[in-house]
Design an enzyme around this catalytic site. Structure first.
Site, mmCIF file in Angstrom:
data_model
loop_
_atom_site.group_PDB
_atom_site.id
_atom_site.type_symbol
_atom_site.label_atom_id
_atom_site.label_comp_id
_atom_site.label_asym_id
_atom_site.label_seq_id
_atom_site.Cartn_x
_atom_site.Cartn_y
_atom_site.Cartn_z
ATOM 1 N N ASP A 1 -69.992 -23.953 49.918
ATOM 2 C CA ASP A 1 -69.090 -23.282 50.839
ATOM 3 C C ASP A 1 -69.212 -23.366 52.466
ATOM 4 O OD1 ASP A 1 -68.082 -22.489 48.538
ATOM 5 O OD2 ASP A 1 -68.359 -20.172 48.713
ATOM 6 N N LYS B 1 -63.046 -23.048 43.959
ATOM 7 C CA LYS B 1 -62.969 -21.754 43.362
ATOM 8 C C LYS B 1 -62.501 -20.597 43.735
ATOM 9 C CE LYS B 1 -67.536 -21.114 45.551
ATOM 10 N NZ LYS B 1 -67.425 -19.836 46.142
ATOM 11 N N CYS C 1 -72.585 -16.597 47.470
ATOM 12 C CA CYS C 1 -72.326 -17.748 46.716
ATOM 13 C C CYS C 1 -73.486 -18.559 46.427
ATOM 14 C CB CYS C 1 -71.036 -18.230 47.417
ATOM 15 S SG CYS C 1 -69.774 -17.231 47.470
#
Length: 208
Positions: free
Chosen positions: A9, A107, A152
């Site tokens: 990310d 995701k 994450c």
């Protein structure tokens, strides 16, 4: 042992000035760029939310970002609107060498459940296909870096370990949200105690 680098990310909304900014998030970008050529395979995960994702505080009357609620039976931290599909905020950091990325895993596209991990949603109801992707390429060692360490990155590393990969966290190529002071350090220790190795990019670059 065949290894892969997983960049979690590294997106505009998680960089300083973004909707869900991680302090010093931009500092990991040049480290990620230097690391990519060291690995056999490079994967990047990308938060990819529909506009009205139910993890957004804006979808819940009377709630503010970072408050807790329940979503389909799971405790849910409510976030600012971030990484909405197709928006600049969902794009990879402009300084990230995207040409060095071999595969992208998206995701968080199911509006009813959040997905911190690059492998599964938060209730493990659905897989992203990353485990199969890695196994098809004979990869058994995974080196994880990115944003954010206490959300994450943590859940990605723990799922990688659970799915049988030799998993290493590249500590200096990771930054945390630290919603509560100490969250990032606690997340790193939780990963280490679960069996995730800790490494520094300088050592990996020297070895590579």
């Amino acid at each position: 042992m065949k290894s892969a680098l997983l960049l979690v990310d590294i997106q505009n909304d998680f960089l300083p000035g973004g909707a869900l900014a991680v302090a010093e998030g931009d500092a990991i970008v040049p480290i990620a760029n230097r690391l990519m050529p060291v690995f056999d395979h490079v994967i990047a995960s990308q938060d990819w939310h529909p506009p009205h994702h139910l993890s957004f505080a804006a979808e819940h009357d009377g709630f503010e970002p970072f408050q807790l609620t329940e979503l389909d039976g799971l405790q849910q931290i409510l976030w600012p609107v971030h990484c909405v599909q197709g928006t600049p905020g969902a794009g990879f950091a402009s300084a990230l060498d995207v040409a060095g990325i071999d595969h992208v895993v998206r995701k968080g596209s199911n509006p009813r459940i959040d997905s911190y991990s690059a492998f599964y949603d938060n209730d493990h109801r659905q897989a992203t296909g990353l485990t199969e992707h890695l196994r098809e390429r004979g990869i058994d060692a995974l080196f994880v870096a990115g944003l954010a360490a206490d959300v994450c990155v943590k859940f990605t590393a723990l799922d990688a370990l659970a799915d049988g990969f030799d998993t290493t966290l590249i500590v200096d190529a990771t930054r945390g949200v630290d919603m509560q002071e100490g969250d990032t350090d606690a997340a790193i220790q939780a990963m280490r105690q679960a069996g995730v190795r800790l490494a520094d990019s300088h050592d990996l670059l020297a070895a590579g």
